[in-house]
Design a protein around this motif. Structure first.
Motif, PDB file in Angstrom:
ATOM      1  N   TYR A 108      24.889  58.786  47.221  1.00  0.00           N
ATOM      2  CA  TYR A 108      23.761  59.588  47.920  1.00  0.00           C
ATOM      3  C   TYR A 108      24.159  60.019  49.561  1.00  0.00           C
ATOM      4  CZ  TYR A 108      20.730  57.856  44.268  1.00  0.00           C
ATOM      5  OH  TYR A 108      20.041  57.516  43.041  1.00  0.00           O
ATOM      6  N   SER A 134      31.577  60.537  50.555  1.00  0.00           N
ATOM      7  CA  SER A 134      31.114  60.177  49.221  1.00  0.00           C
ATOM      8  C   SER A 134      32.364  59.243  48.610  1.00  0.00           C
ATOM      9  CB  SER A 134      30.967  61.411  48.449  1.00  0.00           C
ATOM     10  OG  SER A 134      30.476  60.701  47.083  1.00  0.00           O
ATOM     11  N   GLU A 173      18.065  53.469  40.561  1.00  0.00           N
ATOM     12  CA  GLU A 173      19.366  53.435  39.699  1.00  0.00           C
ATOM     13  C   GLU A 173      19.304  52.415  38.672  1.00  0.00           C
ATOM     14  OE1 GLU A 173      21.304  55.795  39.241  1.00  0.00           O
ATOM     15  OE2 GLU A 173      21.005  56.907  41.000  1.00  0.00           O
ATOM     16  N   TYR A 199      17.101  53.476  46.525  1.00  0.00           N
ATOM     17  CA  TYR A 199      17.998  54.313  45.634  1.00  0.00           C
ATOM     18  C   TYR A 199      18.422  53.210  44.611  1.00  0.00           C
ATOM     19  CZ  TYR A 199      18.480  58.043  48.756  1.00  0.00           C
ATOM     20  OH  TYR A 199      18.355  59.282  49.658  1.00  0.00           O
ATOM     21  N   TRP A 251      26.431  58.322  54.093  1.00  0.00           N
ATOM     22  CA  TRP A 251      26.610  58.182  52.797  1.00  0.00           C
ATOM     23  C   TRP A 251      26.385  56.653  52.170  1.00  0.00           C
ATOM     24  CZ3 TRP A 251      27.321  61.807  48.864  1.00  0.00           C
ATOM     25  CH2 TRP A 251      27.847  62.959  49.551  1.00  0.00           C
TER      26      TRP A 251
END
Length: 419
Positions: free
Chosen positions: A383, A330, A409, A405, A370
């Protein structure tokens, strides 16, 4: 009405091309409420095609042929059907003129066998070919309907959609209309989506709702029957709102729209720029965006940082960060997204790192990925994905998930969504 689709072409039997036409025609017929019980594939052989026609006539009211309408000797569909139905073949002047015009504009001589493409079954309704030469045919005979369509999908699909389907709808529904609308979802499986809208599926009447999984995403086709298009559209919109109230967070587009297309439109509408640092995807994220016209106003650039060294040298990521957390982490994905955004002076930065497969990488199993997203001064989002599939499938799906994603967002931050 029961239908059978007969695809003609030895190349289909040899596995040189896939029979995508049958899939397309079946999906279109299902919207009309026509049952398709059989798909037949036959080679370029008159005797075997005649046999296939005889069999189809015993079990179908509607027989649709694809392929075999071209200029060569092995293109024998209409000749065989003419022989079977004892019909003459006559020249369609509109089709012949279009063929002659094509060769004239190309400044090429037209051979005699190209005239053959303008021959049609006597007494048939001619279906215009806006994307090729050979016209299609729609013929009622012997209490059955025979439809002949060209083989190339780029010719067959618009001919069916705009010429054939309205004729069938008029026969079936006394002048009413059938309208379909496809909703597209990503990030949710077919089983979960069906479970969440189970009541809608169980209680459907008009419109009907049909789920379909395809290439890692799920679509719902809503089909309404009404007296006119406006009434059908209203029915579809009501059902669409009902569905999106339940699974709207996974919804990204309609009909033939792609994730990449809708993301680019969202970026352009909000005047946002984007850059990407890619490891396992090796430029695929940017390549998919680059397929969308107009993306140059949004996509500024990016880097492929496949190794630890390039992440440090090209992006300026701390060696200590990588040493502590690893490449597939991450922290690394967030740093890649932030650093590339700063490097290219964009509103959004994307970082993609992971183990594409087939082996593990950086101590994590194949498919561990990631995604990092950096938007302006906001803390970066990350994510975690655990995909199963081949190396290239994992890379493609990682890109699609990133598109999904990012749109999610941006919507959460108040940026305008176009759907």
């Amino acid at each position: 009405m029961n239908a059978e689709i007969i695809a003609v072409g030895s190349e289909l039997l040899l596995g040189q091309i896939a029979n995508t036409n049958a899939k397309f025609i079946s999906s279109q017929l299902s919207e009309l409420g026509i049952n398709v019980y059989y798909h037949t594939v036959v080679g370029d052989n008159e005797a075997r095609l005649l046999e296939a026609i005889h069999i189809a006539e015993q079990r179908a009211d509607l027989i649709i042929f694809s392929g075999g309408l071209g200029p060569t000797k092995d293109d024998l569909t209409k000749e065989t059907i003419a022989k079977h139905l004892d019909r003459n073949l006559v020249f369609d002047e509109t089709a012949l003129y279009a063929i002659e015009e094509f060769f004239s504009k190309q400044k090429r001589p037209m051979t005699e066998n190209n005239r053959k493409q303008a021959l049609v079954l006597e007494g048939s309704d001619v279906l215009l070919n806006q994307h090729g030469m050979a016209p299609g045919m729609f013929l009622s005979a012997n209490d059955r309907i025979y439809i002949l369509l060209p083989g190339p999908p780029k010719e067959l699909e618009p001919m069916f959609q705009y010429e054939t389907k309205p004729k069938l709808a008029a026969l079936l529904h006394d002048g009413g209309v059938i309208l379909s609308h496809v909703l597209r979802f990503y990030g949710i499986g077919e089983a979960e989506l069906e479970d969440r809208i189970e009541n809608i599926l169980d209680e459907q009447t008009n419109p009907t709702v049909a789920p379909l999984a395809s290439d890692g995403e799920v679509t719902l086709r809503i089909t309404a029957k009404a007296q006119n298009e406006q009434q059908a559209f209203r029915l579809i919109e009501l059902k669409k709102r009902e569905i999106l109230d339940i699974v709207g967070e996974y919804f990204y587009g309609v009909n033939d729209e792609s994730l990449g297309f809708n993301l680019v439109q969202m970026l352009l509408e909000n005047e946002l720029t984007i850059s990407a640092a890619e490891s396992l995807t090796a430029g695929l994220f940017q390549s998919e965006l680059a397929e969308v016209p107009g993306v140059a106003s949004a996509l500024i650039g990016g880097v492929v940082t496949y190794t630890k060294e390039t992440k440090i040298e090209q992006l300026g990521i701390s060696a200590d960060l990588i040493e502590e957390y690893g490449i597939v982490s991450s922290e690394c994905a967030a740093a890649m997204a932030t650093k590339v955004r700063e490097k290219f002076h964009t509103d959004i930065g994307i970082g993609l790192t992971g183990a594409a497969g087939p082996g593990s990488h950086d101590g994590l199993p194949a498919g561990a990925i990631w995604v990092g997203i950096s938007i302006g001064d906001h803390e970066p989002f990350t994510y975690r994905l655990q995909l199963t599939g081949s190396r290239n499938t994992n890379r493609i799906r990682a890109v699609k998930f990133t598109f999904s994603y990012l749109m999610r967002e941006l919507a959460k931050l108040g940026y305008k969504k176009l759907i």
